[in-house]
Design a protein around this motif. Structure first.
Motif, mmCIF file in Angstrom:
data_model
loop_
_atom_site.group_PDB
_atom_site.id
_atom_site.type_symbol
_atom_site.label_atom_id
_atom_site.label_comp_id
_atom_site.label_asym_id
_atom_site.label_seq_id
_atom_site.Cartn_x
_atom_site.Cartn_y
_atom_site.Cartn_z
ATOM 1 N N ASP A 88 167.295 13.757 6.034
ATOM 2 C CA ASP A 88 166.388 13.347 4.960
ATOM 3 C C ASP A 88 166.217 14.410 3.883
ATOM 4 O OD1 ASP A 88 165.362 10.738 6.015
ATOM 5 O OD2 ASP A 88 164.875 12.040 7.704
ATOM 6 N N TYR A 89 166.355 15.659 4.278
ATOM 7 C CA TYR A 89 166.277 16.770 3.315
ATOM 8 C C TYR A 89 167.074 17.934 3.864
ATOM 9 C CZ TYR A 89 163.155 19.553 6.257
ATOM 10 O OH TYR A 89 162.643 20.308 7.277
ATOM 11 N N ILE A 90 167.349 18.898 3.008
ATOM 12 C CA ILE A 90 167.967 20.124 3.523
ATOM 13 C C ILE A 90 167.103 21.330 3.156
ATOM 14 C CG2 ILE A 90 170.285 19.144 3.405
ATOM 15 C CD1 ILE A 90 170.825 21.010 1.029
ATOM 16 N N GLY A 91 167.199 22.347 3.986
ATOM 17 C CA GLY A 91 166.606 23.649 3.690
ATOM 18 C C GLY A 91 167.746 24.570 3.289
ATOM 19 N N CYS A 92 167.565 25.344 2.230
ATOM 20 C CA CYS A 92 168.648 26.228 1.788
ATOM 21 C C CYS A 92 168.150 27.662 1.636
ATOM 22 C CB CYS A 92 169.246 25.715 0.487
ATOM 23 S SG CYS A 92 170.613 26.754 -0.088
ATOM 24 N N GLY A 93 168.898 28.577 2.238
ATOM 25 C CA GLY A 93 168.533 29.987 2.148
ATOM 26 C C GLY A 93 169.379 30.822 3.089
ATOM 27 N N GLY A 94 169.018 32.110 3.350
ATOM 28 C CA GLY A 94 167.910 32.770 2.758
ATOM 29 C C GLY A 94 168.112 33.044 1.276
ATOM 30 N N VAL A 95 167.146 32.628 0.494
ATOM 31 C CA VAL A 95 167.198 32.891 -0.950
ATOM 32 C C VAL A 95 167.071 34.395 -1.194
ATOM 33 C CG1 VAL A 95 166.109 32.431 -3.161
ATOM 34 C CG2 VAL A 95 166.234 30.622 -1.428
ATOM 35 N N TYR A 96 166.128 35.004 -0.511
ATOM 36 C CA TYR A 96 165.957 36.460 -0.551
ATOM 37 C C TYR A 96 166.071 36.991 0.880
ATOM 38 C CZ TYR A 96 163.924 35.270 -5.082
ATOM 39 O OH TYR A 96 163.722 34.777 -6.349
ATOM 40 N N CYS A 116 171.926 23.050 -4.334
ATOM 41 C CA CYS A 116 171.097 21.982 -4.914
ATOM 42 C C CYS A 116 171.938 21.013 -5.742
ATOM 43 C CB CYS A 116 170.003 22.577 -5.798
ATOM 44 S SG CYS A 116 168.660 23.349 -4.889
ATOM 45 N N LEU A 117 172.818 21.550 -6.564
ATOM 46 C CA LEU A 117 173.636 20.707 -7.435
ATOM 47 C C LEU A 117 174.587 19.830 -6.624
ATOM 48 C CD1 LEU A 117 174.409 23.265 -10.308
ATOM 49 C CD2 LEU A 117 172.857 21.286 -10.379
ATOM 50 N N ALA A 118 175.018 20.338 -5.459
ATOM 51 C CA ALA A 118 175.948 19.573 -4.621
ATOM 52 C C ALA A 118 175.231 18.576 -3.718
ATOM 53 C CB ALA A 118 176.770 20.529 -3.753
ATOM 54 N N SER A 119 173.925 18.757 -3.536
ATOM 55 C CA SER A 119 173.211 17.970 -2.540
ATOM 56 C C SER A 119 172.691 16.647 -3.092
ATOM 57 C CB SER A 119 172.027 18.789 -1.993
ATOM 58 O OG SER A 119 171.260 17.993 -1.107
ATOM 59 N N PRO A 122 166.957 15.923 -1.173
ATOM 60 C CA PRO A 122 166.010 16.924 -1.662
ATOM 61 C C PRO A 122 166.215 18.259 -0.938
ATOM 62 C CG PRO A 122 164.859 14.994 -0.743
ATOM 63 C CD PRO A 122 166.312 14.770 -0.537
ATOM 64 N N VAL A 123 165.928 19.340 -1.635
ATOM 65 C CA VAL A 123 166.158 20.677 -1.084
ATOM 66 C C VAL A 123 164.848 21.466 -1.056
ATOM 67 C CG1 VAL A 123 167.442 22.856 -1.339
ATOM 68 C CG2 VAL A 123 168.485 20.673 -2.063
ATOM 69 N N VAL A 124 164.644 22.168 0.057
ATOM 70 C CA VAL A 124 163.546 23.117 0.170
ATOM 71 C C VAL A 124 164.157 24.506 0.272
ATOM 72 C CG1 VAL A 124 161.613 23.900 1.607
ATOM 73 C CG2 VAL A 124 162.047 21.449 1.312
ATOM 74 N N ALA A 125 163.724 25.422 -0.586
ATOM 75 C CA ALA A 125 164.249 26.788 -0.553
ATOM 76 C C ALA A 125 163.526 27.588 0.510
ATOM 77 C CB ALA A 125 164.062 27.439 -1.921
ATOM 78 N N ILE A 126 164.258 28.474 1.199
ATOM 79 C CA ILE A 126 163.654 29.268 2.266
ATOM 80 C C ILE A 126 164.267 30.671 2.302
ATOM 81 C CG2 ILE A 126 165.277 28.466 4.050
ATOM 82 C CD1 ILE A 126 162.864 28.507 6.024
ATOM 83 N N ASN A 144 166.309 18.293 -7.767
ATOM 84 C CA ASN A 144 166.112 17.997 -6.341
ATOM 85 C C ASN A 144 165.614 19.215 -5.541
ATOM 86 O OD1 ASN A 144 168.632 19.221 -6.660
ATOM 87 N ND2 ASN A 144 169.519 18.184 -4.872
ATOM 88 N N LEU A 145 165.328 20.303 -6.214
ATOM 89 C CA LEU A 145 164.655 21.418 -5.536
ATOM 90 C C LEU A 145 163.165 21.096 -5.498
ATOM 91 C CD1 LEU A 145 164.573 24.178 -4.209
ATOM 92 C CD2 LEU A 145 164.506 25.214 -6.492
ATOM 93 N N LYS A 146 162.693 20.742 -4.319
ATOM 94 C CA LYS A 146 161.368 20.128 -4.215
ATOM 95 C C LYS A 146 160.276 21.056 -3.693
ATOM 96 C CE LYS A 146 162.491 15.963 -5.530
ATOM 97 N NZ LYS A 146 161.961 15.440 -6.811
ATOM 98 N N GLY A 147 160.656 22.225 -3.230
ATOM 99 C CA GLY A 147 159.608 23.095 -2.710
ATOM 100 C C GLY A 147 160.162 24.313 -2.011
ATOM 101 N N VAL A 148 159.249 25.072 -1.420
ATOM 102 C CA VAL A 148 159.658 26.275 -0.691
ATOM 103 C C VAL A 148 159.078 26.230 0.724
ATOM 104 C CG1 VAL A 148 159.744 27.654 -2.792
ATOM 105 C CG2 VAL A 148 157.651 27.644 -1.414
#
Lengths: 179, 179
Positions: A88-96, A116-119, A122-126, A144-148
């Motif tokens: 339903d969504y993906i988490g993407c990271g580690g951003v930092y 995000c562009l490929a997904s 919705p994406v949550v950054a982590i 589609n970057l929806k949150g952290v």
């Protein structure tokens, strides 16, 4: 529930049930990390799984069509596969860089944007996200970057409440709070 | 599957599937330790759970009436509760000291006998049992002691096959092989 990774199953389930009761009171979803059995046992709203956890398609079979499944993805290929497999969504990271997860590859803001562009999901950054850098993340400008997702930013602080309120304020300003 | 306690879920599931294929070929049941989700995902014949794992009644709900549920019990009270909660058998031990499990209380042959006499369910003895002492265990003379569970006795040896054959021979002689 990422802090429960080493917990015995019984204690994990007790903690999950307690969290779920609190979440319900506030109309917030509870997702369980990795443990589909714990999610089923406490009737959680869904799970979050990593690339080394159970395959998404198997998880979907066990949880049925209604539950939320999130998947950690570091690459466009993983993001595509998560969508194909029924996430339903993906988490993407580690951003930092982060101390929460050992040996975790940092993808940076550029890596996050690429995923995000490929997904199609919705994406949550982590990863290493806090009050100080959440704005930079949310202002990447990908719809589609929806949150952290945060751990240290809340729990390695003197006041979880205060830090949460600050982070919430930043996210509200960027108008990209997770719905 | 006790050797898989620290495995990531994905690898655990792969190992479980591989084991299940081998077990099926030989008409042997596969029970998964603790992880109900892995058991469900590979359609194992059942699970074995400890006192710190998910409660038996919850496990029964998740697995349905047909799957086998075993529970580790050290006391008559735990054995009684396992029966009330819908378990199919109990494991009792450690009968002897073992290196397989850290901080494990040794109940001895007397403790095993006490639990067997109190249990309405079949009992499997576990903990430090090998070719050298399996006969002493099986000759305790309690009808519901149905077999032994071993880890080190097979896997900490030069030839798993040879040790298994020796142990099997001892158990056949005592006419108390697990059915």
């Amino acid at each position: 529930m990422s802090l429960e990774k080493d917990a015995k199953t019984g204690k994990f389930l007790e903690a999950a049930k307690a969290c779920h009761n609190i979440c319900r009171l506030h109309g917030v979803h509870l997702l369980i990390n990795d443990r589909i059995d714990v999610a089923l046992a406490c009737d959680a709203d869904g799970v979050h799984i990593g690339q080394s956890d159970m395959p998404v398609a198997v998880v979907r079979t066990l949880l049925g069509p209604e539950k939320i499944i999130g998947v950690s993805c570091k690459t466009p290929e993983q993001a595509q596969q998560a969508w194909v497999d029924g996430a339903d969504y993906i988490g993407c990271g580690g951003v930092y860089p982060t101390n929460t997860k050992v040996n975790n590859l940092t993808v940076g803001l550029e890596g996050l944007k690429t995923v995000c562009l490929a997904s199609k999901l919705p994406v949550v950054a982590i990863g290493g996200i806090s009050v100080s850098n959440a704005r930079s993340v949310m202002e990447l400008g990908v719809p589609n970057l929806k949150g952290v997702a945060v751990v240290s930013a809340m729990f390695d602080t003197e006041s979880i409440l205060v830090e949460t309120q600050k982070l919430h304020a930043v996210l509200m300003e960027t108008r990209a709070v997770v719905k």
